[in-house]
Write a protein that holds these residues in place. Sequence first.
Motif, PDB file in Angstrom:
ATOM      1  N   VAL A 181       0.844  -1.203   0.000  1.00  0.00           N
ATOM      2  CA  VAL A 181       0.000   0.000   0.000  1.00  0.00           C
ATOM      3  C   VAL A 181       0.877   1.249   0.000  1.00  0.00           C
ATOM      4  O   VAL A 181       1.796   1.375   0.804  1.00  0.00           O
ATOM      5  N   GLY A 182       0.621   2.124  -0.932  1.00  0.00           N
ATOM      6  CA  GLY A 182       1.371   3.378  -0.986  1.00  0.00           C
ATOM      7  C   GLY A 182       2.634   3.297  -1.827  1.00  0.00           C
ATOM      8  O   GLY A 182       3.229   4.319  -2.155  1.00  0.00           O
ATOM      9  N   PHE A 183       3.063   2.075  -2.187  1.00  0.00           N
ATOM     10  CA  PHE A 183       4.315   1.936  -2.945  1.00  0.00           C
ATOM     11  C   PHE A 183       4.149   1.189  -4.259  1.00  0.00           C
ATOM     12  O   PHE A 183       5.072   1.089  -5.046  1.00  0.00           O
ATOM     13  N   GLY A 184       2.974   0.605  -4.465  1.00  0.00           N
ATOM     14  CA  GLY A 184       2.782  -0.190  -5.680  1.00  0.00           C
ATOM     15  C   GLY A 184       3.515  -1.521  -5.564  1.00  0.00           C
ATOM     16  O   GLY A 184       3.680  -2.053  -4.460  1.00  0.00           O
ATOM     17  N   THR A 185       3.964  -2.036  -6.718  1.00  0.00           N
ATOM     18  CA  THR A 185       4.681  -3.319  -6.670  1.00  0.00           C
ATOM     19  C   THR A 185       6.108  -3.080  -6.170  1.00  0.00           C
ATOM     20  O   THR A 185       6.814  -2.208  -6.671  1.00  0.00           O
ATOM     21  N   THR A 186       6.484  -3.861  -5.177  1.00  0.00           N
ATOM     22  CA  THR A 186       7.842  -3.743  -4.626  1.00  0.00           C
ATOM     23  C   THR A 186       8.528  -5.097  -4.715  1.00  0.00           C
ATOM     24  O   THR A 186       7.866  -6.121  -4.890  1.00  0.00           O
TER      25      THR A 186
ATOM     26  N   GLU B 293      18.756   5.685   3.140  1.00  0.00           N
ATOM     27  CA  GLU B 293      19.502   6.279   2.026  1.00  0.00           C
ATOM     28  C   GLU B 293      20.293   5.221   1.270  1.00  0.00           C
ATOM     29  O   GLU B 293      20.421   5.269   0.061  1.00  0.00           O
ATOM     30  N   GLU B 294      20.840   4.304   2.028  1.00  0.00           N
ATOM     31  CA  GLU B 294      21.624   3.247   1.379  1.00  0.00           C
ATOM     32  C   GLU B 294      21.707   2.032   2.289  1.00  0.00           C
ATOM     33  O   GLU B 294      21.421   2.109   3.481  1.00  0.00           O
ATOM     34  N   VAL B 295      22.099   0.920   1.677  1.00  0.00           N
ATOM     35  CA  VAL B 295      22.203  -0.315   2.456  1.00  0.00           C
ATOM     36  C   VAL B 295      23.354  -1.145   1.878  1.00  0.00           C
ATOM     37  O   VAL B 295      23.530  -1.211   0.667  1.00  0.00           O
ATOM     38  N   SER B 296      24.161  -1.715   2.788  1.00  0.00           N
ATOM     39  CA  SER B 296      25.311  -2.503   2.326  1.00  0.00           C
ATOM     40  C   SER B 296      25.114  -3.977   2.629  1.00  0.00           C
ATOM     41  O   SER B 296      24.425  -4.338   3.581  1.00  0.00           O
ATOM     42  N   ALA B 297      25.734  -4.783   1.807  1.00  0.00           N
ATOM     43  CA  ALA B 297      25.635  -6.231   1.981  1.00  0.00           C
ATOM     44  C   ALA B 297      26.282  -6.648   3.301  1.00  0.00           C
ATOM     45  O   ALA B 297      27.244  -6.017   3.720  1.00  0.00           O
ATOM     46  N   ALA B 298      25.738  -7.677   3.931  1.00  0.00           N
ATOM     47  CA  ALA B 298      24.549  -8.419   3.515  1.00  0.00           C
ATOM     48  C   ALA B 298      23.337  -7.827   4.215  1.00  0.00           C
ATOM     49  O   ALA B 298      23.417  -7.518   5.393  1.00  0.00           O
ATOM     50  N   ALA B 299      22.234  -7.724   3.482  1.00  0.00           N
ATOM     51  CA  ALA B 299      21.052  -7.125   4.075  1.00  0.00           C
ATOM     52  C   ALA B 299      19.804  -7.526   3.300  1.00  0.00           C
ATOM     53  O   ALA B 299      19.881  -7.878   2.120  1.00  0.00           O
ATOM     54  N   GLY B 300      18.675  -7.456   3.992  1.00  0.00           N
ATOM     55  CA  GLY B 300      17.396  -7.688   3.328  1.00  0.00           C
ATOM     56  C   GLY B 300      16.667  -6.359   3.233  1.00  0.00           C
ATOM     57  O   GLY B 300      16.531  -5.666   4.236  1.00  0.00           O
ATOM     58  N   ILE B 301      16.230  -5.975   2.041  1.00  0.00           N
ATOM     59  CA  ILE B 301      15.647  -4.653   1.848  1.00  0.00           C
ATOM     60  C   ILE B 301      14.477  -4.732   0.880  1.00  0.00           C
ATOM     61  O   ILE B 301      14.455  -5.598   0.005  1.00  0.00           O
ATOM     62  N   LYS B 302      13.507  -3.834   1.080  1.00  0.00           N
ATOM     63  CA  LYS B 302      12.401  -3.750   0.125  1.00  0.00           C
ATOM     64  C   LYS B 302      12.679  -2.583  -0.814  1.00  0.00           C
ATOM     65  O   LYS B 302      13.036  -1.496  -0.368  1.00  0.00           O
ATOM     66  N   ILE B 303      12.550  -2.834  -2.101  1.00  0.00           N
ATOM     67  CA  ILE B 303      12.799  -1.776  -3.080  1.00  0.00           C
ATOM     68  C   ILE B 303      11.487  -1.395  -3.759  1.00  0.00           C
ATOM     69  O   ILE B 303      10.779  -2.261  -4.282  1.00  0.00           O
ATOM     70  N   ALA B 304      11.172  -0.092  -3.699  1.00  0.00           N
ATOM     71  CA  ALA B 304      10.024   0.402  -4.446  1.00  0.00           C
ATOM     72  C   ALA B 304      10.576   1.092  -5.687  1.00  0.00           C
ATOM     73  O   ALA B 304      11.507   1.883  -5.597  1.00  0.00           O
ATOM     74  N   ALA B 305      10.008   0.738  -6.843  1.00  0.00           N
ATOM     75  CA  ALA B 305      10.452   1.326  -8.110  1.00  0.00           C
ATOM     76  C   ALA B 305       9.362   1.080  -9.143  1.00  0.00           C
ATOM     77  O   ALA B 305       8.550   0.162  -8.979  1.00  0.00           O
ATOM     78  N   PRO B 306       9.339   1.868 -10.217  1.00  0.00           N
ATOM     79  CA  PRO B 306       8.335   1.624 -11.256  1.00  0.00           C
ATOM     80  C   PRO B 306       8.651   0.339 -12.031  1.00  0.00           C
ATOM     81  O   PRO B 306       9.789  -0.134 -11.999  1.00  0.00           O
ATOM     82  N   ASN B 307       7.646  -0.167 -12.713  1.00  0.00           N
ATOM     83  CA  ASN B 307       7.806  -1.289 -13.652  1.00  0.00           C
ATOM     84  C   ASN B 307       8.284  -2.604 -13.041  1.00  0.00           C
ATOM     85  O   ASN B 307       8.971  -3.377 -13.692  1.00  0.00           O
TER      86      ASN B 307
END
Length: 597
Positions: free
Chosen positions: A244-249, A301-315
């Motif tokens: 919700v609020g971010f579309g497909t992530t 702002e940024e994340v370094s390996a190793a990490a689990g992150i959610k990315i919101a972006a178009p397409n």
Amino acid sequence: MKKIRQPIIAVLGHVDHGKTTMLDRIRNTRVAEKEAGGITQHIGATEVPIEVVKQLAGPLLSLWKGEIKLPGLLFIDTPGHEAFTSLRARGGSLADLAILVVDINEGFQPQTIESIEILRKYRTPFVVAANKIDRIKGWKIVENEPFLVNIKKQDQRAVQELETKLWELIGKFYELGFQANRFDRVQDFRRELAIIPVSAKYGIGLPELLVLIAGLAQKYLEEKLKIEVEGPARGTILEVREEVGFGTTIDVIIYDGTLRKDDIIVVGGKDKAIVTKIRALLKPKPLDEIRDPRYRFDQVEEVSAAAGIKIAAPNLEEALAGSPVIAARTEEEIERAKREILEQIKSVIISTDKVGVIVKADTIGSLEALSKELQEKNIPIRKADVGNISKTDVMEALSVKEEEPLYGVVIGFNVKVNEDAEEVAKAKKIPIFVGNVIYKIIEDYEAWVKAEEEKKKKELLAQTKFPGVIKIFPDERYIFRRSHPAIVGIEVIEGRIKPGYPLMKQNGERIGVIKSIKSKEDFLQEAKKGDQVAIAIEGAIVGRHIHPGEILYVDISRDDAIRLVKELRDMLDETDIRALKETAKVKAQKDPFWSAL
Ligand code: GDP
């Protein structure tokens, strides 16, 4: 700048053996001192800082001479071999290390074996958590303490039972080609598999488990874990989902480099590489800070390996779970990433006109694993794709079936069968093999193939006449009736005869059909070499067509002969073969086909 990153750790094992409980327990580990820093929740993963491990470990650390320099351990939250196979990276597994959970009371189960096979294939080092030791009769639970503390509190009988069960496990591993031992008896961790007796439920043995993993990673994986922190990030998609609020992530585990908010990323889609610009990098808000469930994430702002992150972006709608994510900062890097990703997708998602099976799986990683397994068994693949089993898949299998019935099937790993697909499959009799244990699915398919082959053979057998050579007794006493039908005593000289078989003379002339075979008072369905029986021959008259002492042959057809030498070869014994040779000689007088047989 180089740094050593956290090893990524996966938990595998049979259902209900305690994987989730173990991960929960690790997530809830508490340490006394505040400075130790807490366990942090990532997207799809949990990070245990090394200070926590050290605190828990206490004197156990001496297991590893030398310092542990790792920053911590990153556990993938989704346990199981399905998730493990999905998470591919660098052509292997995303996980650097694994914990195989085995219920010590239940021992090896199908998914245990599957997990071991997969770990072996991916060459992923692992340790074994022999779980649920609290269930051992008379075990006195000392919660949250090391196994080595617990074992000292047990009476002789409980210790003995534990040892017996451990031995059983060790024996099972030995059968699969692994040397295993209780962790504190292991001499060389490179050659021996360490078994840690634990109770996930009561936290017993978890200190040892964590220390062992950390030590193994430090000692044997240091080079692999050394990364260029500042470099462009690389990761694997865990999951694609609406937010919700971010579309497909996309939920991603980053295993290399640093991902920045303004990076461009290239990810794998169904038949293309998707290039897109990051809109937001999201990590979970600490549970106690979530006031409104709509705002479950913090932006970073940024994340370094190793990490689990959610990315919101178009397409990202068509992004594929299990596919790589590569960050790119220049045109050239984008192009290179696109090429690499396309190549990977094309090697896994295949679509051909071959006569072969249809394969479906939930992610690109598991699809690759299943396809590889099928290829190793020489089972040809027509189509391999990600997604549930659809009507189109079944229709495609149907067209294969017309050419080769044994390949007209759909094989799926960790996928659902759409309703309309199920209906068509039923109506058109297209078998669908689905499940979540690869070797079981393949076993099921192979068992079906075998049953089909047997069925076909039975049908062939019913259609095929076997050769036989008989001799009418020379003595007139065994001519019981001369005609309509003639009934004579005979001996089968070679091969076999059955009611319904036509007979011919030595010159190839057909003289009638065996109506029945009788031995004393019983009618027989077959008589074989050496049997002395009476047969009724419809169409022959003794004295005109046949005579006492005469040799007769079963008049088999060309088709019979071809089926016998091709498909039914293994049904022929020596006397059948001799009968066939003699019959061929008789038939060759009129038809040259038989001389070539
Ligand atoms: P998974 O399917 O492998 O993830 O297994 P779960 O973690 O869901 O555990 C299955 C069941 O076993 C649950 O009822 C757990 O409470 C129980 N269980 C897990 N670990 C232990 C253990 O160490 N001791 C006992 N007695 N029960 C356990």
